[in-house]
Design an enzyme around this catalytic site. Sequence first.
Site, short mmCIF file in Angstrom:
data_model
loop_
_atom_site.label_atom_id
_atom_site.label_comp_id
_atom_site.label_asym_id
_atom_site.label_seq_id
_atom_site.Cartn_x
_atom_site.Cartn_y
_atom_site.Cartn_z
N SER A 1 0.80 -1.24 0.00
CA SER A 1 0.00 0.00 0.00
C SER A 1 0.82 1.28 0.00
O SER A 1 0.28 2.36 -0.21
CB SER A 1 -0.92 0.04 1.22
OG SER A 1 -1.94 -0.90 1.07
N LYS B 1 0.45 3.55 -2.87
CA LYS B 1 -0.75 4.40 -3.01
C LYS B 1 -0.38 5.89 -2.94
O LYS B 1 -1.07 6.73 -3.51
CB LYS B 1 -1.78 4.05 -1.93
CG LYS B 1 -2.41 2.66 -2.09
CD LYS B 1 -3.32 2.33 -0.91
CE LYS B 1 -4.19 1.10 -1.10
NZ LYS B 1 -3.48 -0.15 -1.32
N TYR C 1 -3.68 -2.77 -10.56
CA TYR C 1 -3.62 -2.55 -9.11
C TYR C 1 -2.71 -3.57 -8.43
O TYR C 1 -1.86 -3.21 -7.61
CB TYR C 1 -5.05 -2.61 -8.55
CG TYR C 1 -5.12 -2.38 -7.07
CD1 TYR C 1 -5.04 -1.10 -6.53
CD2 TYR C 1 -5.27 -3.45 -6.19
CE1 TYR C 1 -5.11 -0.89 -5.17
CE2 TYR C 1 -5.35 -3.24 -4.83
CZ TYR C 1 -5.26 -1.98 -4.32
OH TYR C 1 -5.34 -1.76 -2.96
N TYR D 1 -4.32 3.31 7.78
CA TYR D 1 -5.56 2.57 7.97
C TYR D 1 -6.38 3.19 9.10
O TYR D 1 -6.41 4.40 9.24
CB TYR D 1 -5.26 1.08 8.22
CG TYR D 1 -4.31 0.52 7.19
CD1 TYR D 1 -4.59 0.65 5.82
CD2 TYR D 1 -3.13 -0.11 7.54
CE1 TYR D 1 -3.73 0.16 4.86
CE2 TYR D 1 -2.26 -0.62 6.59
CZ TYR D 1 -2.57 -0.47 5.24
OH TYR D 1 -1.72 -0.95 4.31
N VAL E 1 1.21 -3.50 4.09
CA VAL E 1 1.20 -4.77 4.83
C VAL E 1 2.47 -5.58 4.60
O VAL E 1 2.66 -6.64 5.22
CB VAL E 1 -0.04 -5.65 4.52
CG1 VAL E 1 -1.29 -5.01 5.06
CG2 VAL E 1 -0.14 -5.95 3.05
#
Lengths: 303, 303, 303, 303
Positions: free
Chosen positions: A63, A66, A188, A239, A257
């Site tokens: 992530s 992102k 993705y 998160y 993660v």
Amino acid sequence: MDYQAVLEQIVQDIAPQVGGGRPAEYIPVLASVDPSLFGMAIAEVDGTVHGIGDWQRPFSTQSITKVFTLALALAQGGDGLWARVGREPSGNPFNSLVQLEYENGIPRNPFINAGALVVTDQLLTLNGDASNELLGFLRQESGNPRLGFDAQVARSESEFGDRNAALAHFMASYGNIANPVPTLLEHYFRQCSIEMSCGDLALACRFLARHGLRADNTRLLTRSEAKQINAVMLTCGTYDAAGEFAYRVGLPGKSGVGGGIVAVVPGHCTLCVWSPGLDARGNSVAGVAALDRFTTLTGLSVF
Amino acid sequence: MDYQAVLEQIVQDIAPQVGGGRPAEYIPVLASVDPSLFGMAIAEVDGTVHGIGDWQRPFSTQSITKVFTLALALAQGGDGLWARVGREPSGNPFNSLVQLEYENGIPRNPFINAGALVVTDQLLTLNGDASNELLGFLRQESGNPRLGFDAQVARSESEFGDRNAALAHFMASYGNIANPVPTLLEHYFRQCSIEMSCGDLALACRFLARHGLRADNTRLLTRSEAKQINAVMLTCGTYDAAGEFAYRVGLPGKSGVGGGIVAVVPGHCTLCVWSPGLDARGNSVAGVAALDRFTTLTGLSVF
Amino acid sequence: MDYQAVLEQIVQDIAPQVGGGRPAEYIPVLASVDPSLFGMAIAEVDGTVHGIGDWQRPFSTQSITKVFTLALALAQGGDGLWARVGREPSGNPFNSLVQLEYENGIPRNPFINAGALVVTDQLLTLNGDASNELLGFLRQESGNPRLGFDAQVARSESEFGDRNAALAHFMASYGNIANPVPTLLEHYFRQCSIEMSCGDLALACRFLARHGLRADNTRLLTRSEAKQINAVMLTCGTYDAAGEFAYRVGLPGKSGVGGGIVAVVPGHCTLCVWSPGLDARGNSVAGVAALDRFTTLTGLSVF
Amino acid sequence: MDYQAVLEQIVQDIAPQVGGGRPAEYIPVLASVDPSLFGMAIAEVDGTVHGIGDWQRPFSTQSITKVFTLALALAQGGDGLWARVGREPSGNPFNSLVQLEYENGIPRNPFINAGALVVTDQLLTLNGDASNELLGFLRQESGNPRLGFDAQVARSESEFGDRNAALAHFMASYGNIANPVPTLLEHYFRQCSIEMSCGDLALACRFLARHGLRADNTRLLTRSEAKQINAVMLTCGTYDAAGEFAYRVGLPGKSGVGGGIVAVVPGHCTLCVWSPGLDARGNSVAGVAALDRFTTLTGLSVF
């Protein structure tokens, strides 16, 4: 500031926490990483890099990417993106569908999975490609031309990707996805599979500490846009533990993660820390502890 | 920095937005305030105050007082408070019960109403009083001994206070309220009723820009605690628009439905802006615009 | 049909389940009841009563009274009630606030606590009293003039009544409560405290099997209204286990946390079963099992 | 009973409501149906059929087929199905994902879309086919060998099927789908596309009024299983209006967005009514009104 000394002090202080938590288990490649690994790097705004431990060892960025797709989508497509994705903390786990339903297919922010899918969809529409666009950017900013996708990770993500497929189809049902869902998912999953080291990542996000300037001193974002991405990282980057992270660390940060976390001290430096053991909310246990120590030792919090 | 010139520029720039939005309507006293009022004050860390417009006119502080009760509860009772209230953005309106039920009576953060009730309950237990404790503190920090409760506002809050009564009883049903609900509500409503001007408020929250030092240079909070409160303000201070506020303004801030907002530039200054017209999420329209202009004009964002 | 033989068979069949589950623990008076008690009564439409076990022993009716207050409110005030409370299963525990918030203070149905509070509020407005109105009705229908409130239970309910107070204040904040919350709660808690035996209750709900006719053959409800209450009992009468109850038992029924359940076979008879041990959803374990056996042995399901 | 006379009376009584509501609009084929159509059929347990209006005109069965797939899955695979799908009303729209997330991928009941996908998945596993299995059954029970899939409808469902794809992938992420999602969706969409008339459907669900016996008098379900399906229809058969339907009509029923509704009077007859205009919850306006009249005129409610 003697960053190398700071790094050495941090490693000493957090030793008891390295190995704590558990690596991500949803795909085999992540689950099998040695949880005792730990690395940390600091990139000053002038490009000087300091590192300690396994800071040169590549790991799965997940992530963390992102942040970069968001920056690219804003740089290339502008503010229109915010009509399709919000900027509020979600207060829910990263892959929740609940809020998405209450809010008619508009994800809360670009750092939960649903929001990142929208950002990738935007990049796809703007470029006809998304994953290679990202890869090229990361190679340039990190100065590491060997960066690449990990095909095995991407395949695993896809095999265990029903939740993300559900998110994408769900948003498509609200008209918030422009490209075919399978194409979107492929890009993705490839983005998430990129491997980078702490050193690579600290360098790659330097534009956020440099108010929008890229490694080659061309401008990626306006000063205001860079500030805005930092703000979104602070409120949404870890998160549903963003509040806790702001409270303990007090820096804009984004976790993955794979066990990595990048953080930004605007005007000063960028950091990347990595250790695979995660806490219940998916953030690296030793990583958060190390950043906490960093701000305490240096006083370099934004607050 | 020439703060007075900055204030004058801001007033010019945001003139079209003053009068926008609508004053809070749930109690008559707030609904009847003239929406064209606007004031703004800046208090430097050395205590110098700059003001413009209606900056010396008292208004209803409402939820802004939640910052001060939090600081007092932490200063007097320490970290134990965090077992009873979280530090995460709620992603829901300030008076929602939904999350409270899913999370067994532990409010998300101290700035939604449920969380502020817990903080007041803690102060009550620590002091045997909560509202007078707060009032005394605000008088000292602002240097304004005339500050007081507005009995009419407190009574109105109580008359229309069924939602807060529901929140308090609901948490009591989970064992998270120690004092009798009617006593707790009385103190809570009195706190919200305190009237202060922009100048008073900017001075009163200076301890947050001064890393925990009070007006008389005694220490209220450790440097780390002051940083932590700023972090909670940034992620949770403006109801479910905290992400948007961080994105636009980029400063720790706390708003109230009376139309006031306080904000902190750690190490530099504190601000208070007031204009009664609210947006859909309960934040002052002209107030947010003014703070947005401030950070753009001065570059003084935390990011 | 030889109801007495049926009852004897049932007692044999369900013996292993008597004592299963756990009595309600939220108030001491309920928690201390002997869990091995079991009673069952059948009242034929002509008034003949059959009983077995502890069928003449009074127990705390609790939520079973919600059936009677609903019937009285409809009989006295008519259909207008349905603008203030819905008729849909809630899919949530009986005392949940979540749905209430999403649906703006209109409870899903009259058998969850929030809905029953609205019904009592309606009765209060119609009569100036609610609890004595109910008690008078129950005495007449059961033919038992000794029925009364249990002051100790009512006091206990009140002491541990924060959740219900929260529900009432919350609905009041939406304008859906007409009387003062403390008055409403007092009547509500008194209603729940009435003690009745299986025999009393089977007789008292005979009007539902007799298409609206009371014990003295005067009409309480139209045929259509009686049918409608049966329908609401079937879909909403056993908390969030209504689907399961319909599936297993197939009769309109209403349970209470005192361990009682009433059920209706329209045109034939009414039943009441009692055993204090509850399952996770608050329904009597042996009670549900006994009704399940009853419909299997007699074929008297509505399906 | 003179069912023909009843039908004629009903048509007269509900004339003002035919044409009310709006046809389903999510796929073009359904949106273009003439909303002034109305048909109704009654099948007695002996197979005698009475009809009125457009009762012989085929329409899109849509969700009505969920009753038949449930019956087949239970008949062929037994009770194990209930470990994968619940029997409680959902209290949410038919295609909601919210509850599914809170309840870890186990749908509330077999009549919401998520639950029906699980039932179809079960049939697929049991038979290697699901849609043809269903078609064969419907041909036999209705005695109409010309029944078939409507390829255009199935294709449309698939094109606009992102929400169902999201549901299927979401449940797959919890391990509650055994077959590949695309295969499952293909069968699911084909089932929904079957066209039948009121007469066909009234005959086809006669096994529910005949305690489990098929048209050829072989046994599909035990008496107890037939009762159980009726119970699930009553509590869950009309989306989030099941309580309202039970209240007004008082019969087990299942509706589809094609405008059809089937209903069962156990031991007596089955009914099917059709009119394309839907209310806000997806049930035929004239259809519900007609069934309401039927129970009022005949007294044939289960209550």
